[in-house]
Every structure is written in structure tokens, then in C-alpha cells.
Design an enzyme around this catalytic site. Structure first.
Site, PDB file in Angstrom:
ATOM      1  N   GLU A  39      29.635  43.551  31.272  1.00  0.00           N
ATOM      2  CA  GLU A  39      30.184  43.820  32.609  1.00  0.00           C
ATOM      3  C   GLU A  39      29.371  44.887  33.326  1.00  0.00           C
ATOM      4  O   GLU A  39      29.125  45.975  32.774  1.00  0.00           O
ATOM      5  CB  GLU A  39      31.659  44.278  32.473  1.00  0.00           C
TER       6      GLU A  39
ATOM      7  N   SER B 169      43.148  43.137  32.932  1.00  0.00           N
ATOM      8  CA  SER B 169      43.072  43.262  34.401  1.00  0.00           C
ATOM      9  C   SER B 169      44.402  42.845  35.026  1.00  0.00           C
ATOM     10  O   SER B 169      44.660  43.129  36.198  1.00  0.00           O
ATOM     11  CB  SER B 169      41.935  42.396  34.958  1.00  0.00           C
TER      12      SER B 169
HETATM   13  O1  KIV Z   1      40.462  42.291  31.832  1.00  0.00           O
HETATM   14  C1  KIV Z   1      39.638  41.467  32.269  1.00  0.00           C
HETATM   15  O2  KIV Z   1      39.945  40.633  33.126  1.00  0.00           O
HETATM   16  C2  KIV Z   1      38.288  41.526  31.747  1.00  0.00           C
HETATM   17  C3  KIV Z   1      37.244  40.703  32.431  1.00  0.00           C
HETATM   18  C4  KIV Z   1      36.962  41.239  33.763  1.00  0.00           C
HETATM   19  C5  KIV Z   1      36.034  40.535  31.616  1.00  0.00           C
HETATM   20  O3  KIV Z   1      38.042  42.217  30.800  1.00  0.00           O
END
Ligand code: KIV
Length: 277
Positions: free
Chosen positions: A184, A47
């Protein structure tokens, strides 16, 4: 400081019915703060492509990006277990490449475990990485690296067929040796059922309160990333406003000559400076 959080702590927490806390971190100083607050685990999530690098989704994140940010977070975390996300295509080409890339996050990035997205399609990779003695967390439901297949960020597992597939994938991942699974954007009752069936903990994000732990993107939780706020996010602070207000105050004080004041300035003896005129 309470005891360092490890893979065994995940298992113990599930057994003792103690909730596991996880937050994302991408840099040294934030990791240090979250660690001081005693969050159990820090996820260097891909992310970071969205919240740190300003991409539209996570697909452009590379292994180099992940290693760079994992290094920073590992230096900041003393107690929390640090987990590095395997980016898109780093575990899809071959088993050998998957193990090598997981190993890079451990060896170069300094993380304690890796996370990768998917169920039955990545079972061979998961088994091979676990065989290389690298702890793995699975990730099911809305897996953002499959955004183009899903056609957007949508809740997954709402009908019998898709719900059953997620449940089966969770069991397969557990058999392959993952020590936890992120769920998720799945309905709360499905996450509850999966959490009850599994011996390993589930970590929910948009999956309701029955998971064994929860994860949020820190910039969402602190109200710093406002491009897009999913329904499941709760903001525990409004740092967006605090940062804008502080920046405005700095610019104003600087323009008006209030900052820097004497207390933020170094002095020299007058007789020294006079000799230089
Ligand atoms: O990339 C990320 O931050 C994630 C979380 C939202 C679980 O995979």
C-alpha cells in the site's frame, strides 16, 4: 460462473502472469454483487471502521466487528475468495491470541484466509498462524494500523533505508509462509522490484501497475465514500450522486402521492372492507 478462486489460484495467476482482482466488501448484498461480477477476491478490510462505521481511522475496529462483517460477506460470496482483516491489537499481544483470533475469522466469520499488517515485527505470529493451517496475506508499506507511528497517511519507502526495509520485510513474510502481500502506498518502481523478487503475488493499492493484482476499497471505487479520496483511487461510478438523486425522487413522489401507486399496493374486495366500516 467460472471456477472458485483459492490460494492455489493466487499462485497460478502469478505463474501465468494473470492479474488478480480484489475489492473490499463488508456486507451480504454488496458481496453478492461483486461476486456476480467475478472479482477474484473479497477483502473484509478493517477499513470498514472508516467507510461503514464512520471512525476517523481503523484503530477502533474490534474482533467482534470483524467477525460480524466477515459472516455477512462469506454468505454473499460464492466464487470469490474471502479474506478477513485482523484488526489492531488482535495479533500484537501474544502468539496464542493471534492464532486464536485468526481462527475465529475462519471458524465464526467463514473466511478463507486472513490478512495482517507488518513485516519483521509480526513474523512469529505469521508463522504460527500458517502452522495452524490458516492462509495469511501480508500487508506492507502504508499500514494504516501504524498511522500514529507514521504521523499520517503518507507514501512509504521513498528513501534507500525505508525501501530496503520494505523489500526485506516482503522476503521475510514470504519465508514465513504468506501466500500474497498487499503493498500500500509505495513508489511504483519499488513495488515492481518487490513483485519481481517474490515468488508469491503482490496486490497493490497506490503501488502502481506492476503489482500482480490490485485492490481498492469498493466504496471509493463506486464513488460512495467521499470523506477522503486518496490520489490512487479511480472512481468507476458516481453512486453518491445516484443515491442522493434516487432518495430525492422517492421523498418527492411520496410527498406528492405518486408513490406508492397501484402497482406497489395490495388490494382487498370491496364487500370485505365494507363489512369492517
Ligand atoms: O482495510 C482495508 O481495506 C485494506 C485494504 C485497503 C488493503 O487493508
Amino acid at each position: 460462473m467460472s471456477k472458485k478462486f483459492t490460494v492455489s489460484s493466487f499462485q497460478k495467476a502469478k505463474k501465468d502472469k494473470k492479474k488478480i482482482s480484489m475489492l473490499t466488501a463488508y456486507d451480504y448484498s454488496t458481496a453478492k454483487l461483486l461476486d456476480q461480477a467475478e472479482v477474484d477476491s473479497l477483502l473484509v478490510g478493517d477499513s470498514l471502521g472508516m467507510v461503514m462505521l464512520g471512525y476517523e481511522n481503523t484503530l477502533q475496529v474490534t474482533m467482534e466487528d470483524m467477525v460480524h462483517h466477515c459472516k455477512a460477506v462469506s454468505r454473499g460470496a460464492k466464487r470469490a475468495m474471502v479474506i478477513g482483516d485482523m484488526p489492531f491489537l488482535s495479533y500484537h499481544i501474544s502468539i496464542e491470541e493471534s492464532v486464536r483470533n485468526a481462527g475465529r475469522l475462519i471458524q465464526e466469520g467463514g473466511v478463507h484466509a486472513v490478512k495482517l499488517e507488518g513485516g519483521r515485527d509480526v513474523i512469529d505470529q505469521v508463522s504460527a498462524i500458517v502452522k495452524a493451517q490458516i492462509p495469511v496475506i501480508g500487508h506492507l508499506g502504508l499500514t494504516p494500523q501504524s498511522i500514529n507511528m507514521f504521523g499520517g497517511f503518507k507514501v512509504q519507502g521513498k528513501n534507500e533505508e525505508t525501501a530496503r526495509k520494505i523489500l526485506e520485510d516482503a522476503m521475510l513474510l514470504q519465508e514465513a509462509g504468506v501466500f500474497a502481500i498487499v503493498l500500500e502506498c509505495v513508489p511504483e518502481k519499488l513495488a515492481k522490484l518487490i513483485s519481481e523478487k517474490l515468488d508469491i503475488p503482490t496486490i497493490g493499492i497506490g503501488a502502481g501497475k506492476y503489482c500482480d493484482g490490485q485492490v481498492l476499497v469498493t466504496q471509493d471505487m463506486l464513488g460512495m465514500y467521499t470523506d477522503f479520496t486518496p490520489k490512487f483511487v479511480k472512481q468507476y461510478a458516481n453512486l453518491n450522486e445516484a443515491i442522493i438523486d434516487a432518495t430525492k425522487a422517492y421523498v418527492n413522489e411520496m410527498e406528492e402521492g405518486i408513490f406508492p401507486s397501484k402497482e406497489h399496493t395490495f388490494q382487498i374486495d370491496d364487500e370485505v372492507i365494507e363489512k369492517l366500516y
